[in-house]
Design an enzyme around this catalytic site. Structure first.
Site, short mmCIF file in Angstrom:
data_model
loop_
_atom_site.label_atom_id
_atom_site.label_comp_id
_atom_site.label_asym_id
_atom_site.label_seq_id
_atom_site.Cartn_x
_atom_site.Cartn_y
_atom_site.Cartn_z
CD GLU A 156 12.62 -12.82 -18.47
OE1 GLU A 156 11.53 -12.62 -18.78
OE2 GLU A 156 13.22 -12.67 -17.25
CD GLU B 39 15.97 -9.27 -18.07
OE1 GLU B 39 14.83 -9.43 -17.40
OE2 GLU B 39 15.69 -9.40 -19.25
CG ASP C 149 5.93 6.12 -13.51
OD1 ASP C 149 5.48 5.58 -12.62
OD2 ASP C 149 6.25 5.95 -14.60
CG ASP D 217 -0.29 -7.60 -21.05
OD1 ASP D 217 -0.88 -6.86 -20.00
OD2 ASP D 217 0.99 -8.09 -20.85
CG ASP E 100 8.87 4.42 -10.99
OD1 ASP E 100 8.29 3.75 -11.47
OD2 ASP E 100 8.54 5.20 -10.18
CA CA Z 1 6.05 3.49 -11.51
#
Ligand code: CA
Length: 667
Positions: free
Chosen positions: A201, A304, A315, A400, A411
């Protein structure tokens, strides 16, 4: 334990697995694709609808970025096929039609003590591990060099620690040597490297160089050329790809193509990210890629893409898209919606784009780390690097990753459920070749949004929009549960969530109870829509203006100005039909100045005759005046017209009009 060592031990284990696979089927591991050579093992589905992608070439790339697998498996994650059998995840991918694996590579994603930055701790050893597994199951590898020690994307293109402070010639040489050495490791391990991506990218930046600096593009292209040269030398059979994001900014793609040509960069494939929730339409994608393909005679592809199969997180780390979402864009967040998006991206690249060679899905194997709580997962993310970033990343990216480190934000976009079992949608990569036309039925229910008048009836719709398996829409009956109409009617201005059932699924209706405004485009945000302005004399300016400081609501309002004295005279009107019989109040606001002697009034017409009027005036800037009329009777079949009459005798008379309201009157 040193995380890097863990990965290396795991690499050994996976290599042993691959060898076992080789031993079982020695002749098959060298073929182009195990899957396509395996009759009797065809993918079928009773529940997934797939529209066939016509004319899909045998060698069309159906790829999967699967960079985090070793880190997840090191923490105990296991993958299972559709029947619940524990298998090598790369075998499962291959069995379902994936013929290419993509892996990102960071130079040195570890701190001085060997602690991994996370995101899979994707160094070249990780790529070797994944590449060997991919090769063992008949899939080629796309090596995605970020030329950074951690995530590189349009927001970040930081040079590796070891290259910081180098001038451009030194950095190019370092990139060339690093690419050569890294690819040699893959070749030595027997990995079938099919394509190499020089930068990730790289929207006007790469490896610490930016196009906004003097000579920036020249430096970026020098770096890409150095990487390309290394690929040609070590993997002459491999395609060289460049990769950009944000195809919705068509001009920037034109500029990337021009710079690549101007600096004579040697590449084969112009690759783009395509995230449907950010990157515009598929039509635009095919246009911008086809433009590059035809102008420069290059191959193009999607490097992508991804989509959510559920809005739920699994999660304890929030997701990029999902929660609070419902149906966004053109596909619902369902297993079928995910498959439909993938199918449509494949169809776009294969059939609607010039020289389109393939589509890679991004991180379809990145699932929850497997802990039962945030704390358990956080420990796994730190130890194995299976979250997007570990706290150790502060070493390299303090602002960051160093602050916001944590788990997986995609996920809910994987092709495996939180326990690692393959989702039905994974079959799309195989079924696009044949189609799978099962009986169409509702797959998801669109949320209903309703604005109801506190003075009207509480009527919920009898049907809702269902999104069908084939992504078409149909209205189907709905049953609302527990609607307390009295409470809603007497509760004042408020919002309610009403649940119901439609097609066996939950339906949701969000109801806003308001003092309903029956005028359309009442604050002129949609320009002239619904309104008719009639100049009764000829003067200079009369139009909708976009200027937030001169508006009551939103950014737009109606504006007028006349240079000459006695010039300004106009009406502004809107017709309203099909009101509920009863009494109505009308008001409209105006500010202005230099009006001289003015005549300004709001009026209501019933069937063309003025039945009520309310006077006002203009004074000075920012002093809004509201002309109001109350209790106009409306009977069945009437046409009601609201209006504003303005006449100013002063020279340079000007004004702004906003916020027209027609509400049901208090009984
Ligand atoms: Ca997550």
């Amino acid at each position: 334990m040193n995380t890097k060592k863990t990965i290396q031990i795991l690499a050994g284990l996976l290599a042993a697995l691959s060898l076992a696979a080789c031993a079982a089927n020695p002749e098959e591991t060298v073929g182009e694709s195990l899957y396509s050579d395996a009759p009797g093992n065809a993918v079928t589905s009773d529940t997934l609808y797939v529209q066939k992608v016509e004319n899909l070439p045998e060698d069309f790339i159906l790829g999967m970025d699967a960079s985090c697998v070793p880190a997840l498996e090191a923490g105990g994650v296991r993958y299972y096929d559709h029947d619940g059998n524990h298998k090598n995840v790369y075998e499962i991918l291959s069995d379902n039609g994936i013929n290419y694996i993509r892996v990102r590579v960071w130079n040195d994603p570890f701190d001085a003590n060997g602690n991994g930055y996370g995101g899979g701790n994707c160094d070249i050893e990780n790529a070797v591990t994944i590449g060997k597994a991919a090769t063992a199951f008949g899939m080629k590898l796309l090596v995605d060099f970020h030329y950074s020690d951690f995530w590189a994307d349009p927001g970040k293109q930081r040079a590796p620690k070891a290259w910081q402070g180098m001038d451009i010639d030194q950095k190019s040489e370092a990139l060339y040597q690093y690419t050569k050495e890294s690819l040699q490791k893959l070749v030595d391990a027997g990995v079938d490297v099919g394509m190499v991506q020089i930068g990730n990218e790289t929207n006007g930046a790469l490896c610490g160089e930016t196009s906004s600096a003097l000579g920036g593009w020249k430096k970026i292209m020098q770096l890409i050329s150095a990487g390309s040269k290394a690929v040609r030398e070590v993997c002459p059979q491999a395609l060289v790809a460049v990769h950009f994001a944000n195809p919705e900014k068509a001009d920037s793609y034109v500029s990337y193509g021009k710079n690549l040509a101007y600096y004579q960069v040697d590449y084969d494939v112009f690759a783009s990210s395509y995230y449907p929730f950010w990157h515009g339409t598929l039509e635009n994608l095919s246009q911008v890629l086809s433009n590059i393909a035809t102008t420069y005679n290059k191959k193009v592809m999607v490097a992508e893409t991804s989509y959510a199969y559920t809005a739920a997180d699994s999660d304890f780390h929030g997701n990029t898209i999902g929660e609070g979402g419902g149906i966004v864009k053109d596909y619902p967040f369902t297993i079928q919606g995910q498959a439909n998006l993938v199918r449509d991206v494949i169809d776009t690249v294969a059939n609607k784009t010039t020289n389109g060679i393939g589509v890679f899905y991004w991180e379809g194997t990145w699932i929850a780390a497997g802990g039962k709580s945030y704390e358990e997962n956080a420990a796994l993310w730190e130890r194995h690097g299976s979250g997007w970033a570990a706290s150790y990343a502060a070493d390299y990216d303090p602002d960051d990753a160093g602050k916001w480190y944590g788990g997986c934000a995609v996920d809910n976009q994987a092709f495996f459920d939180p326990q690692g079992k393959a989702l039905e949608s994974l079959k799309v990569f195989s079924l696009v070749r044949t189609g799978n036309a099962i009986e169409n039925k509702p797959d998801a229910i669109e949320d209903t949004n309703l604005i109801l008048d506190l003075k009207g009836e509480i009527l919920l719709p009898e049907t809702v929009n269902a999104v069908m398996l084939d992504n078409s829409k149909e209205e189907i009956p709905v049953q609302w549960h527990d609607v307390d109409a009295e409470a809603m009617k007497n509760g004042g201005v408020a919002k309610y969530t009403v649940k119901g059932t439609a097609g066996g699924m939950e339906a949701v209706c969000y109801v806003s109870m308001v003092n309903y405004n029956y005028l359309q485009n009442w604050s002129f945000e949609e320009g002239e829509t619904g309104w008719t302005a009639t100049a009764l004399k000829s003067f200079d300016e009369l139009y909708v203006e976009d200027k937030v400081t001169d508006s009551v609501t939103g950014t737009k309002h109606y504006h007028f100005w006349g240079a000459a004295a006695n010039a300004v005279e106009f009406t502004l009107e809107q017709d309203v039909a099909d009101l509920r019989p009863g009494k109505y109040d009308y008001s409209i606001s105006i500010m202005g100045g230099d009006g001289g002697e003015t005549e300004i009034y709001a009026y209501v017409k019933i069937n063309g005759q003025i039945v009520a009027r309310g006077d006002t005036t203009i004074t000075v800037y920012n002093q809004w005046h509201t002309a109001a009329i109350q209790g106009v009777e409306y009977a069945e079949g009437d046409t009601l017209t609201v209006g504003l009459y303005v006449r100013c005798d002063g020279a340079n008379a000007w004004g702004k009009i906003d916020d027209a309201m027609l509400n049901a009157a208090e009984e």
